[in-house]
Enzyme design. Structure first.
Site, PDB file in Angstrom:
ATOM      1  N   ASP A 174       0.890  -1.160   0.000  1.00 29.94           N
ATOM      2  CA  ASP A 174       0.000   0.000   0.000  1.00 29.94           C
ATOM      3  C   ASP A 174       0.925   1.205   0.000  1.00 29.94           C
ATOM      4  O   ASP A 174       1.564   1.494   1.007  1.00 29.94           O
ATOM      5  CB  ASP A 174      -0.904   0.018   1.230  1.00 29.94           C
ATOM      6  CG  ASP A 174      -1.925   1.152   1.182  1.00 29.94           C
ATOM      7  OD1 ASP A 174      -1.609   2.206   0.585  1.00 29.94           O
ATOM      8  OD2 ASP A 174      -3.022   1.008   1.732  1.00 29.94           O
ATOM      9  N   HIS A 175       1.015   1.889  -1.142  1.00 32.87           N
ATOM     10  CA  HIS A 175       2.075   2.898  -1.283  1.00 32.87           C
ATOM     11  C   HIS A 175       1.899   4.066  -0.310  1.00 32.87           C
ATOM     12  O   HIS A 175       2.856   4.780  -0.024  1.00 32.87           O
ATOM     13  CB  HIS A 175       2.170   3.408  -2.720  1.00 32.87           C
ATOM     14  CG  HIS A 175       1.089   4.368  -3.116  1.00 32.87           C
ATOM     15  ND1 HIS A 175      -0.078   3.973  -3.724  1.00 32.87           N
ATOM     16  CD2 HIS A 175       1.009   5.718  -2.993  1.00 32.87           C
ATOM     17  CE1 HIS A 175      -0.829   5.031  -3.958  1.00 32.87           C
ATOM     18  NE2 HIS A 175      -0.206   6.101  -3.533  1.00 32.87           N
ATOM     19  N   HIS A 237      -6.028   2.481   1.464  1.00 30.91           N
ATOM     20  CA  HIS A 237      -5.380   3.697   1.968  1.00 30.91           C
ATOM     21  C   HIS A 237      -6.053   4.234   3.230  1.00 30.91           C
ATOM     22  O   HIS A 237      -5.400   4.490   4.245  1.00 30.91           O
ATOM     23  CB  HIS A 237      -5.390   4.798   0.897  1.00 30.91           C
ATOM     24  CG  HIS A 237      -4.699   4.423  -0.373  1.00 30.91           C
ATOM     25  ND1 HIS A 237      -3.673   3.505  -0.419  1.00 30.91           N
ATOM     26  CD2 HIS A 237      -4.869   4.852  -1.653  1.00 30.91           C
ATOM     27  CE1 HIS A 237      -3.257   3.387  -1.672  1.00 30.91           C
ATOM     28  NE2 HIS A 237      -3.968   4.181  -2.419  1.00 30.91           N
TER      29      HIS A 237
END
Length: 487
Positions: A174-175, A237
């Site tokens: 999950d960037h 996110h």
């Protein structure tokens, strides 16, 4: 943390948009700063029929387009491109894996694989890798989202990968977790003694998390219409931000302690029953309007067909544990909104008694704002007295105490989130990657919401592009006497 760097990196999807915009510039940045292991080779792979020189040319053009001018260095570029090789692979064709294994060669020094492909290809990818000896004890694999579209499909993907790779060698990305300001949530909470005594239901009234985008579909129509805002943004996110805000203090900053506490938060999320769904969720879909000074089309006009996919969602959530009992978490995300911003707003409870009330002084509760993008800052809104002799009464005003990350760390380069994540993958640190039990607890909560929408026949409400979503989203908070923290 004990580092265990690999000697080889394999990028599936190496010619795609994510690779060109993020992965290759991130790897170059690490290389230019001397952070990649000496001798690390980077093998790109995709269906494209391309040789080493062609891939290096593609990478060179991508770096020319997406690197900031001050990061371009001819010597560093030349030596970085020398690390790159390419081998075409069709993930659906098992016969194409043997030439890949021959190209990569010995993996006893460690191999990290970055799988940036459609989830439908994960099974054939891991089976193909296993069949040619590219899945042994020295190999770790990173999975780019989406990891399914509900709990059942997520479990299927995880089960598939787990037949070849154990959890200790799986890195789910999950960037957002690679962003400096997101990591600063941990530093803010657990590195400062004055927050912890009030970071609970006794001190906090409500928490708001917003991820707002100005863009529409862009090039993501095929994926997005099957996903929607809930799956695309909330399921990863936003829920990761909830966990970082709500988690108990980990004993250590390592992969087990941090992820254990995050998983507890996800398991504590109150499941939303079908009869409650209309009261605590709002869905919307953008219509035509003005955005960025331009007239833009509606979602269905961009898509080219009718659709009930939500491009906006707002949720009133609760974390049912000792620390957060009774504190609402207002979550909101959407496309074609009034501005691009990602932020967390923590509204504290008002002081128990105002000594200024008899003199005309009005108090507002303190608010802590953590802005993740486009700017990165931490801002505390506090009450202060306006200058004057106070003959007409005391005047109090809310003023911001600002900590600008860009200003305070002006001498430090702001890194792309993927730089941190790629380096952690190469070195074997799973702390900022998502564990399987986290993913499944997230999907359990998301699936309950979607089941409620189905049971109630929920259709997204229209909202004009360039606004903050449907009016029902405002009512969601104002029923509780709360106002969204908008610019």
């Amino acid at each position: 943390m004990q580092r265990n760097p690999v000697s080889k990196l394999l990028l599936f999807g190496a010619t795609g948009d994510l690779s060109r915009r993020m992965l290759l510039p991130s790897l170059y940045g690490l290389h230019a700063d001397g952070l990649l292991p000496h001798g690390l080779t980077i093998t790109g792979s995709a269906r494209s029929d391309m040789d080493d020189a062609g891939f290096r040319d593609l990478a060179n053009k991508a770096l020319d387009e997406f690197l900031p001018a001050d990061r371009k260095n001819e010597g560093a570029l030349k030596s970085f491109l020398e690390r790159l090789v390419f081998q075409a692979v069709d993930l659906s064709d098992p016969s194409t894996f043997k030439p890949l294994a021959d190209k990569i060669g010995d993996v006893s020094g460690g191999l990290a694989i970055y799988l940036s492909t459609a989830p439908s290809l994960f099974e054939s990818a891991v089976k193909g890798l296993e069949s040619v000896g590219l899945a042994g004890d020295t190999v770790r694999i990173a999975l780019e989202k989406p990891l399914g579209y509900d709990l059942a499909s997520s479990r299927h993907i995880n089960d598939t990968v787990a037949t070849v790779f154990p959890e200790t060698r799986i890195f789910r990305i999950d960037h957002y977790l690679g962003k400096e300001t997101v990591q600063n949530i941990l530093a803010l909470r657990f590195g400062n003694s004055f927050f912890e005594p009030v970071w609970n239901a006794r001190g906090i009234d409500n928490i708001q998390i917003t991820i707002a985008e100005k863009v529409g579909l862009e090039e993501r129509a095929g994926y997005y219409d099957g996903a929607g805002a809930l799956r695309d943004m909330v399921a990863n996110h936003i829920l990761q931000l909830v966990a970082l805000v709500a988690m108990e203090p980990p004993a250590h900053f390592d992969k087990d302690a941090v992820r254990d506490e995050k998983a507890k938060v996800f398991r504590s999320l109150r499941l939303i029953a079908p009869e409650e769904t209309p009261n605590v969720t709002v869905t919307g879909q953008y219509s035509s309007g003005a955005s960025g000074g331009e007239i833009v089309k509606s979602y269905t006009d961009e898509l080219g067909k009718p659709s009930n996919t939500e491009t906006f969602v707002a949720i009133k959530a609760h974390v049912d544990n000792w620390r957060w009992q009774g504190v609402p978490f207002y979550l909101r995300t959407g496309k074609r909104m009034a501005s691009r911003q990602s932020e967390i707003a923590i509204q504290f409870k008002p002081v128990p008694h105002s000594m200024f009330q008899g003199r005309g002084g009005l108090l507002q509760p303190n608010v802590l704002v953590i802005r993740l993008q486009p700017e990165e800052y931490v801002q505390m809104l506090v009450m202060a007295k306006e200058p004057g002799l106070d003959r007409e009464g005391i005047r109090l005003r809310e003023v911001p105490l600002n900590l600008s990350m860009d200003a305070e760390f002006a001498g430090s380069r702001r890194r792309i989130a993927y730089e941190r994540l790629l380096l952690d993958l190469i070195e074997g640190d799973q702390t900022l990657f998502v564990r399987r039990d986290e993913v499944e607890a997230q999907w359990t909560w998301i699936d309950a919401i979607r089941a409620g929408w189905d049971a109630n026949g929920t259709k997204p409400k229209s909202y004009a592009s360039g606004t903050w979503g449907p009016s029902a989203a405002i009512a969601l908070t104002e029923r509780d006497g709360v106002t969204w923290q908008d610019d």
